[in-house]
Design an enzyme around this catalytic site. Sequence first.
Site, PDB file in Angstrom:
ATOM      1  N   ASP A   1      -0.567   8.714  10.503  1.00 53.15           N
ATOM      2  CA  ASP A   1      -0.920   7.461   9.838  1.00 53.15           C
ATOM      3  C   ASP A   1      -2.420   7.257  10.052  1.00 53.15           C
ATOM      4  O   ASP A   1      -2.877   7.074  11.180  1.00 53.15           O
ATOM      5  CB  ASP A   1      -0.115   6.300  10.447  1.00 53.15           C
ATOM      6  CG  ASP A   1      -0.345   4.984   9.703  1.00 53.15           C
ATOM      7  OD1 ASP A   1      -1.417   4.833   9.073  1.00 53.15           O
ATOM      8  OD2 ASP A   1       0.542   4.108   9.770  1.00 53.15           O
TER       9      ASP A   1
ATOM     10  N   TYR B   1      -6.869  -1.249   2.474  1.00 49.59           N
ATOM     11  CA  TYR B   1      -7.544  -2.570   2.520  1.00 49.59           C
ATOM     12  C   TYR B   1      -8.349  -2.788   3.784  1.00 49.59           C
ATOM     13  O   TYR B   1      -8.926  -3.835   3.968  1.00 49.59           O
ATOM     14  CB  TYR B   1      -6.539  -3.709   2.288  1.00 49.59           C
ATOM     15  CG  TYR B   1      -5.275  -3.679   3.117  1.00 49.59           C
ATOM     16  CD1 TYR B   1      -5.279  -4.095   4.435  1.00 49.59           C
ATOM     17  CD2 TYR B   1      -4.073  -3.249   2.547  1.00 49.59           C
ATOM     18  CE1 TYR B   1      -4.113  -4.068   5.187  1.00 49.59           C
ATOM     19  CE2 TYR B   1      -2.902  -3.218   3.289  1.00 49.59           C
ATOM     20  CZ  TYR B   1      -2.929  -3.630   4.609  1.00 49.59           C
ATOM     21  OH  TYR B   1      -1.784  -3.601   5.344  1.00 49.59           O
TER      22      TYR B   1
END
Length: 424
Positions: free
Chosen positions: A209, A234
């Site tokens: 990740d 984001y």
Amino acid sequence: MTQHVPTDAAYAAQLDARDALAHFRARFVIDDPDLIYLDGNSLGRPPKAALALADDLTRRQWGQRLIRGWNDGWFEAPERIGAKIAQLIGAHADEVIVADSTSVNLFKLAVAALRAQPGRPRVLTDDLNFPSDIYVLRGAIDLLDKGHALEVVPSRDGIHGPEDGLRAAVDDRTALLTLSHTAFKSGYTYDMAGLTAAAHAAGALVLWDLSHSVGALPIDLTAAGVDLAIGCTYKYLNGGPGAPAFLYIRRDLQETLGNPITGWMGQQGLFDFSLAYQPAAGPRRFLTGTAPIVSLALIEPGVDILLEAGVDNLRAKSEAQSAYAIGLWEALLEPLGFSLNSPREARRRGSHVSLGHAEGLRIDLALIDAMKVLPDFRAPDTIRLGIAPLYTSFGDIHEAVTRLETVVTERLFEKYSLETPTVT
Ligand SMILES: *Cc1c(COP(=O)(O)O)cnc(C)c1O
């Protein structure tokens, strides 16, 4: 490694004057110059180009082009932007696609990976991983109902990833090793190539990740031979609140691993409307439904700026800024009871610096309310100073630390109560 840094504002100004990347700050919306924003690792600032694009997307592309917009670039946008993100993470253009949220992408890839590893019942991670990742892994295991067990290797101090423990735990019963490359709380960054090689030696697949790494530090998935990866857009990519995430799947696995959430956007020749599912070629097969085009398209300006600035240059600045923040902590904040909850070693640290304090939450509330500093807070006691090298200045870091000092020396935190706000 203790290195004394001058604590005066003039020194910060000198560092800013020498910073070759300083001009990139002007490419971002800075609505209130007095607000010190150190939360770019949770929500990056909007690029000015994203504002102009949002206007074009709604007025012209949607308003005038209407359905024709799909033929003007909307349809290819997940691959086009994925190919640009691929350049930031050392992947090939046809290995990355933008879709869904990071959590959903983890679910799709984890289920695919476990199905491809029959007879291997162990899923390995550690307790510095992002909680959502743990929830998703448990959900995937429950759904598959094949007797997998999730093993969460503990970190010895909550700061450093348990790399030795992970290496010792991975074995020929391990289907998948999955970790956050940079830990969300402490900022610890793992040895990606080393752990990937250790897992591969045992025949396990590896999924990273990249949410707290992408756009802040160099990543080379190809060199490390990584199988699967996911990441958020984001944070350091400045894609906007809730912008869709990306997933990476190595070329040679694309035909082998199946998307468990099959849908028309992953179908070959989708406008044939055949009732038989035939996965599309390349990473598109990992799409499910229609992309949120407005939000998706707004990722591109931030990625373009990152590519222009160069990840190696950004990493050099981020390391200098983190060292500066740690130097200021040592001089000004450690005497006030703040601990350093991030690794000291630059090589093992991402782009945020975490500080702990017994009054951490009330200090954070006072900082936000009375001092115009926006860091973020992670329970129970950690204030994270997120350094986004595209727009964070040395002056920002100096201001944040001196305002933190004021909150404690003038005991401004005492009038705040411990009621936790929803988003910190
Ligand atoms: C921010 C973050 C996410 C975000 O997940 P969403 O599903 O996009 O909300 C996932 N993993 C990590 C490690 C993160 O830091």
